[in-house]
Scaffold this motif. Structure first.
Motif, PDB file in Angstrom:
ATOM      1  N   GLU A   1       0.940  -1.161  -0.046  1.00 54.76           N
ATOM      2  CA  GLU A   1      -0.113   0.153  -0.119  1.00 54.76           C
ATOM      3  C   GLU A   1       0.895   1.341  -0.189  1.00 54.76           C
ATOM      4  O   GLU A   1       1.816   1.537   0.960  1.00 54.76           O
ATOM      5  CB  GLU A   1      -0.967   0.098   1.265  1.00 54.76           C
ATOM      6  N   PRO A   2       0.722   2.027  -1.019  1.00 54.27           N
ATOM      7  CA  PRO A   2       1.627   3.323  -1.095  1.00 54.27           C
ATOM      8  C   PRO A   2       1.493   4.184   0.116  1.00 54.27           C
ATOM      9  O   PRO A   2       2.335   4.717   0.570  1.00 54.27           O
ATOM     10  CB  PRO A   2       0.974   4.269  -2.182  1.00 54.27           C
ATOM     11  N   ARG A   3       0.218   4.176   0.714  1.00 58.50           N
ATOM     12  CA  ARG A   3       0.003   5.217   2.082  1.00 58.50           C
ATOM     13  C   ARG A   3       0.920   4.729   3.132  1.00 58.50           C
ATOM     14  O   ARG A   3       1.440   5.395   3.692  1.00 58.50           O
ATOM     15  CB  ARG A   3      -1.493   5.256   2.289  1.00 58.50           C
ATOM     16  N   VAL A   4       0.886   3.189   3.194  1.00 60.35           N
ATOM     17  CA  VAL A   4       1.618   2.728   4.435  1.00 60.35           C
ATOM     18  C   VAL A   4       3.375   3.006   4.088  1.00 60.35           C
ATOM     19  O   VAL A   4       4.013   3.367   5.106  1.00 60.35           O
ATOM     20  CB  VAL A   4       1.618   1.183   4.395  1.00 60.35           C
ATOM     21  N   ARG A   5       4.012   2.992   2.857  1.00 61.57           N
ATOM     22  CA  ARG A   5       5.057   3.151   2.317  1.00 61.57           C
ATOM     23  C   ARG A   5       5.638   4.537   2.685  1.00 61.57           C
ATOM     24  O   ARG A   5       6.532   4.836   3.217  1.00 61.57           O
ATOM     25  CB  ARG A   5       5.516   2.773   1.066  1.00 61.57           C
ATOM     26  N   VAL A   6       4.541   5.655   2.495  1.00 65.36           N
ATOM     27  CA  VAL A   6       4.847   7.166   2.626  1.00 65.36           C
ATOM     28  C   VAL A   6       5.105   7.119   4.096  1.00 65.36           C
ATOM     29  O   VAL A   6       5.899   7.741   4.514  1.00 65.36           O
ATOM     30  CB  VAL A   6       3.790   7.801   1.964  1.00 65.36           C
ATOM     31  N   ALA A   7       4.342   6.519   5.040  1.00 72.73           N
ATOM     32  CA  ALA A   7       4.414   6.584   6.502  1.00 72.73           C
ATOM     33  C   ALA A   7       5.744   6.139   6.839  1.00 72.73           C
ATOM     34  O   ALA A   7       6.443   6.583   7.919  1.00 72.73           O
ATOM     35  CB  ALA A   7       3.076   6.026   7.075  1.00 72.73           C
ATOM     36  N   ALA A   8       5.945   4.919   6.408  1.00 73.61           N
ATOM     37  CA  ALA A   8       7.181   4.287   7.018  1.00 73.61           C
ATOM     38  C   ALA A   8       8.496   4.905   6.648  1.00 73.61           C
ATOM     39  O   ALA A   8       9.482   5.346   6.912  1.00 73.61           O
ATOM     40  CB  ALA A   8       7.116   2.862   6.470  1.00 73.61           C
ATOM     41  N   GLY A   9       8.353   5.508   5.295  1.00 72.79           N
ATOM     42  CA  GLY A   9       9.706   6.343   4.674  1.00 72.79           C
ATOM     43  C   GLY A   9       9.876   7.523   5.514  1.00 72.79           C
ATOM     44  O   GLY A   9      10.984   7.657   5.723  1.00 72.79           O
ATOM     45  N   GLU A  10       8.794   8.190   5.709  1.00 72.44           N
ATOM     46  CA  GLU A  10       8.852   9.469   6.472  1.00 72.44           C
ATOM     47  C   GLU A  10       9.489   9.048   8.144  1.00 72.44           C
ATOM     48  O   GLU A  10      10.009  10.042   8.568  1.00 72.44           O
ATOM     49  CB  GLU A  10       7.384  10.301   6.625  1.00 72.44           C
ATOM     50  N   ALA A  11       8.915   8.088   8.440  1.00 71.09           N
ATOM     51  CA  ALA A  11       9.371   7.829   9.934  1.00 71.09           C
ATOM     52  C   ALA A  11      10.744   7.257   9.924  1.00 71.09           C
ATOM     53  O   ALA A  11      11.437   7.774  10.741  1.00 71.09           O
ATOM     54  CB  ALA A  11       8.376   6.510  10.195  1.00 71.09           C
ATOM     55  N   LEU A  12      11.231   6.743   8.886  1.00 70.33           N
ATOM     56  CA  LEU A  12      12.795   6.277   8.751  1.00 70.33           C
ATOM     57  C   LEU A  12      13.459   7.389   8.703  1.00 70.33           C
ATOM     58  O   LEU A  12      14.557   7.519   9.304  1.00 70.33           O
ATOM     59  CB  LEU A  12      12.761   5.190   7.406  1.00 70.33           C
ATOM     60  N   ARG A  13      13.053   8.218   7.883  1.00 70.89           N
ATOM     61  CA  ARG A  13      13.680   9.539   7.663  1.00 70.89           C
ATOM     62  C   ARG A  13      14.220  10.230   8.766  1.00 70.89           C
ATOM     63  O   ARG A  13      15.109  10.861   9.321  1.00 70.89           O
ATOM     64  CB  ARG A  13      13.080  10.358   6.491  1.00 70.89           C
ATOM     65  N   ASP A  14      12.732  10.417   9.732  1.00 72.03           N
ATOM     66  CA  ASP A  14      12.908  11.224  10.814  1.00 72.03           C
ATOM     67  C   ASP A  14      13.667  10.499  11.885  1.00 72.03           C
ATOM     68  O   ASP A  14      14.469  11.240  12.590  1.00 72.03           O
ATOM     69  CB  ASP A  14      11.601  11.308  11.302  1.00 72.03           C
ATOM     70  N   VAL A  15      13.727   9.147  12.100  1.00 74.30           N
ATOM     71  CA  VAL A  15      14.707   8.379  12.944  1.00 74.30           C
ATOM     72  C   VAL A  15      16.188   8.873  12.560  1.00 74.30           C
ATOM     73  O   VAL A  15      16.967   9.050  13.274  1.00 74.30           O
ATOM     74  CB  VAL A  15      14.265   7.065  13.132  1.00 74.30           C
TER      75      VAL A  15
END
Length: 213
Positions: free
Chosen positions: A84-98
């Motif tokens: 799901e693209p929405r899920v990948r966006v959320a995870a990608g932004e989270a990894l970037r923030d971490v």
């Protein structure tokens, strides 16, 4: 039920969620919380109800990012591998923030994914995460994606090098100029077919290298 009552229920639900999250994250350095979040991630990824899974994974991406440790980085990469693209966006932004706060955790998590030989959508997303964070070790890590067996992962690595703007990547990019493997590049809702060689040429041009020979 009156519209005002519906609105009040929304406010109450938001308040309850914030309070529950605050209580949960008070234990963010406990092994039990790490186990609970990792288990919830595995469960959500295997759910047949994709609507419920998407809701859970988006929330889990936010929660896992707030809890330190290698297990949470691995969980975020697993979420990034969802279809799901929405899920990948959320995870990608989270990894970037971490990565901006605890870069070593993200770098080591990406190294583990590469060492395992992971495949799937996450491997095409991780080079972009590295390029956005742009730490000194980004180039060596992205180079490992250039050796991936999936041409679309290689394409993502080539494009991310263009964003990274690292002059030392010129030699890496030139190695792909004659690579005729066809890949699909997604741009919002559009898809374009191109070759790795053409992507390498574009990346070199972005680095200011006019002579790609």
């Amino acid at each position: 039920m009156a519209l005002a009552d519906h609105l009040s229920r929304i406010f109450d639900a938001d308040r309850a969620m914030r309070e529950a999250e605050s209580s949960l994250l008070k234990q963010k350095r406990s092994d039990e919380l790490v186990t609970v979040l990792a288990s919830a991630t595995t469960e959500a990824l295997s759910m047949d109800d994709r609507r419920e899974a998407t809701m859970r994974l988006e929330r889990l991406a936010d929660l896992c990012a707030q809890v330190p440790g290698p297990e949470m980085t691995d969980a975020l990469i697993a979420i990034l591998n969802d279809d799901e693209p929405r899920v990948r966006v959320a995870a990608g932004e989270a990894l970037r923030d971490v990565g901006f706060e605890r870069y070593a955790e993200v770098a080591r998590g990406i190294e583990r994914a590469l060492d395992r030989g992971d495949a799937g959508p996450a491997m095409s997303e991780l080079p972009w995460v590295l390029a956005e964070i742009a730490e000194p070790s980004a180039l060596p890590l992205i180079r490992r994606f250039l050796a991936h067996s999936d041409a679309n992962v290689v394409a993502a690595a080539i494009e991310s090098l263009s964003q990274l703007q690292e002059p030392d990547a010129v030699t890496d990019l030139r190695a792909f100029l004659d690579d005729n493997r066809v890949v699909t590049i997604e741009d919002f809702e559009d898809e374009t077919k191109t070759t790795l060689g053409e992507l390498a040429q574009e990346a070199l041009a972005a680095l200011g290298v006019d002579d790609a020979s």
